[in-house]
Design a protein around this motif. Structure first.
Motif: not given
Ligand code: HEM
Length: 508
Positions: A50, A367-368, A370-371, A399, A401
Motif C-alpha cells: 500500500h 493490500h493489493d 484495495h489498491i 492504483n 486507492k
C-alpha cells in the motif's frame, strides 16, 4: 533487467528477450532492480504494498513505473491518460481473461469454460440490466423480508450485530431471487453453498499459486472442491431446469417463461452448456462476481452510516418524499440522489475491486485488492499514449486507492463527504452517479471490462440503504470507531465491528 529473466537463450529468443528488457528498461523502477536486491522490493510489495505503490504514484504521476515481483515485472500506470489507455485496450492485447484464468486458477476453481467462453457476461450486461425495472418488485420484497428476518423490528431495544454474515446472506438471497428464483434462493443451504463457493475460489487459487506453475496440474485437482460443489449445486437446480425444459417441450411459446438469470442462460446456452451441471457452474460464476463485492461494499456503507448517524435524517427525508410519490420502484430509486451519492462516496473511500490482486506473490499478505485495479496481462506489446511500450507477458494495472485519494481528483479526498456528488452542478452530477465509471472513479473498473453487473447491483444496494434508513436507527456502540480494514492474501475486507440497530424511533 530483472535478475530472474533468462540469461542463456537461443538466438531468436535472445533477440526478443533483448527487445523486451530494453522496452522495460525505459520504465523507471520503484525500489531495487539489481539482482537479489530486487527481492527486497518484492518482499516490501508483499508486506507494505500500500505504502510502496502510493510512493510510486506520487513520484511518477503521470507516467509508468515498474516494480520487481518475485518472478516478473509489474507495471503501474498513473494519470488519467494512461488509466484510459488500459481501460480501452482490447482484450486480445491487454487481457483481463488471461489474467483471471491465471490469478483465479479458473481451470480448478470454476472451470476454464467460464473464461474461455464467458457467454454469461453479455447476459448480465444486456438481459439483467434491461430487466431491472421488471424484477425490481421482487428485489424490494426480498430486501424487506431478508432484513426483517435478520434484524428484528419489534420493540425499541437495540440489537447488536456483526454484519458480515448477515449482509452476505441478504445479498445472496436477494440476488439469487433474480438469478434462480424460488425455492432454491430461499434455501439456507443453497445460500451457504454459493457463499462458500465464492470464498473458495480466492482461497484455493491462492493455495495453488503458492506452487510453481509446472506443478499446478498436480496441485490444482488435489485441492479443488469444484466437483463436489457442482454436484451439490446441480441438486438444487436440477428440478427447476427439468421442469422448465418440460414446459418448453410441452407448451413452447405459450408458456410464460420465468424472468430470471437461469432462464436467460438456458435460452443462450449452446450444446453441452445446456446441461444442468454447466448451468450450475455459470450460476456459481455469477455469484462469484456478485456476493463478496456487493456485501463488502454494503458493509462499508453500513459502517459509514453507523459512524455518521447525523446523515440518517437527510437520507430518510429524501427516501420518504420520493417513495410517497413513486412507491418502491426502480424509477424511485433512480431519483434518490443522496442515497446514490452516499454509496458512491463510500465506494470511493473503501473501493473493493475484483480481479485486481497482484498475487503473483505467493501467499501474499498485501493490500493489493484495495489498491490495484484494471489488472491486465499483455498478450502483445502494448504502447501507451506517452509512447512507452510494455512487452508481451507484462502485468499492468493502476492504483485505485491513489486515484480515489488524489487531491487533483477530489477536494478533501480523505474525508467522507456523503453528498459530495449531489452538490455538483446538474450536468456534472449526472456524470457522477453510482453507475458511472471514469478514470477518477474506478470502483466498478473502467472501459472495456467495466463491471456489467453495476446497474443491477446499484439498484439492489441503494434499495438496501433506503430500506435501512427508513426502518432502523443505526449507530456504533459507545467507543466503537470505524474499524481498520483486514487483509488476507489478495483480499481486503472491512474489519469486524458490531453495528447497533433498533426499530426507528420517532424524532425527538
Ligand atoms: C458492488 C458490487 C460490485 C463491484 C464493486 C464490482 C466491481 C467490478 C470491477 C472493478 C470489475 C472490473 C475488473 C477489472 O477491470 O479488472 C468488475 C467486473 C465484472 N463484474 Fe462486477 N462488481 C460488483 C458486482 C457485480 C455483480 C452483481 C455482477 C453480476 C451480476 C458482476 C459481474 C461482473 C463481471 C462478469 C465482470 C467481468 C467483466 C468482463 O470480464 O468484461 N459484478 N466488477
Amino acid at each position: 533487467m530483472h535478475f530472474l529473466e533468462p540469461t542463456i537463450t537461443p538466438p531468436s529468443f535472445r533477440q526478443r528477450y533483448r527487445k523486451r528488457t530494453s522496452d522495460l528498461d525505459k520504465i523507471p523502477t520503484l525500489g531495487y532492480s539489481a539482482p537479489f536486491l530486487s527481492y527486497l522490493t518484492a518482499y516490501r510489495l508483499n508486506t507494505d504494498g500500500h505504502e510502496l505503490l502510493a510512493e510510486g504514484y506520487e513520484k511518477y504521476k503521470p507516467g509508468l513505473f515498474k516494480i520487481a515481483m518475485w518472478n516478473r515485472w509489474f507495471v503501474m500506470a498513473t494519470g488519467q491518460e494512461l488509466v484510459d489507455d488500459i481501460g480501452k485496450a482490447p482484450e486480445d492485447v491487454l487481457s483481463m481473461r488471461h489474467a483471471m484464468h491465471y490469478f483465479f486458477q479458473t481451470a480448478f476453481t470454476m472451470g476454464s469454460q467460464c473464461t474461455r467462453d464467458p457467454y454469461h457476461i453479455p447476459i448480465i450486461r444486456s438481459q439483467l440490466t434491461r430487466k431491472i425495472a421488471s424484477v425490481y418488485n421482487v428485489v424490494h420484497e426480498e430486501v424487506v423480508a431478508a432484513f426483517s428476518s435478520a434484524i428484528p423490528i419489534e420493540g425499541s431495544e437495540w440489537t447488536r450485530l456483526f454484519p458480515q454474515k448477515t449482509v452476505e446472506r441478504i445479498i445472496c438471497r436477494t440476488s439469487n431471487r433474480v438469478y434462480v428464483g424460488g425455492p432454491a434462493c430461499f434455501d439456507e443451504n443453497y445460500q451457504e453453498l454459493n457463499i462458500e463457493f465464492a470464498t473458495n475460489v480466492m482461497r484455493l487459487a491462492r493455495k495453488i499459486n503458492k506452487f510453481p506453475k509446472i506443478l499446478h496440474p498436480i496441485v490444482g485437482p488435489f485441492v479443488s472442491k469444484l466437483s463436489s460443489q457442482l454436484r451439490r449445486q446441480t441438486r438444487y437446480l436440477e428440478p427447476i431446469v427439468e421442469e422448465r425444459l418440460r414446459q418448453l417441450r410441452e407448451n413452447g411459446d405459450a408458456w410464460e417463461k420465468p424472468n430470471d438469470m437461469l432462464m436467460w442462460l438456458m435460452e443462450a446456452a449452446k450444446g453441452d452448456e445446456l446441461s444442468t451441471r454447466n448451468l450450475a457452474r455459470r450460476i456459481f460464476a455469477v455469484n462469484f462476481a456478485s456476493i463478496h463485492t456487493s456485501s463488502k461494499t454494503f458493509i462499508y456503507v453500513l459502517y459509514e452510516l453507523a459512524a455518521n448517524p447525523q446523515y440518517l435524517q437527510p437520507l430518510r427525508d429524501e427516501v420518504e418524499a420520493i417513495v410517497a410519490v413513486d412507491g418502491w420502484t426502480k424509477a424511485a430509486i433512480s431519483k434518490m440522489r443522496r442515497i446514490d451519492s452516499f454509496v458512491r462516496e463510500s465506494q470511493r473511500l473503501h473501493g473493493v475491486n475484483i480481479g485486481t490482486s497482484l498475487y503473483l506473490i505467493p501467499d501474499a499478505v498485501s493490500h493489493d485488492m484495495h489498491i490495484a485495479s484494471l489488472r491486465r496481462l499483455a498478450l502483445k506489446p502494448f504502447t501507451f499514449s506517452n509512447g512507452i511500450t510494455v512487452p508481451a507477458g507484462t502485468i499492468v494495472a493502476c492504483n485505485t486507492k491513489a486515484v480515489h485519494h488524489d487531491p487533483a481528483n477530489y477536494d478533501r479526498p480523505d474525508t467522507f463527504d456523503p453528498f459530495r456528488f449531489v452538490h455538483l452542478p446538474k450536468e456534472e452530477a449526472a456524470k457522477h452517479q453510482m453507475v458511472n465509471t471514469s478514470t477518477e472513479h474506478l470502483a466498478f473498473g473502467y472501459g472495456v471490462h467495466a463491471c456489467p453487473g453495476r446497474f443491477f447491483v446499484s439498484n439492489e444496494l441503494k434499495t438496501m440503504l433506503a430500506h435501512v434508513v427508513v426502518t432502523y436507527d443505526v449507530k456504533f456502540e459507545e467507543g466503537q470507531e470505524f474499524p481498520p480494514d483486514r487483509f488476507a492474501g489478495e483480499q481486503v475486507s472491512p474489519g469486524a465491528a458490531a453495528v447497533m440497530f433498533r426499530r426507528r424511533q420517532p424524532a425527538a
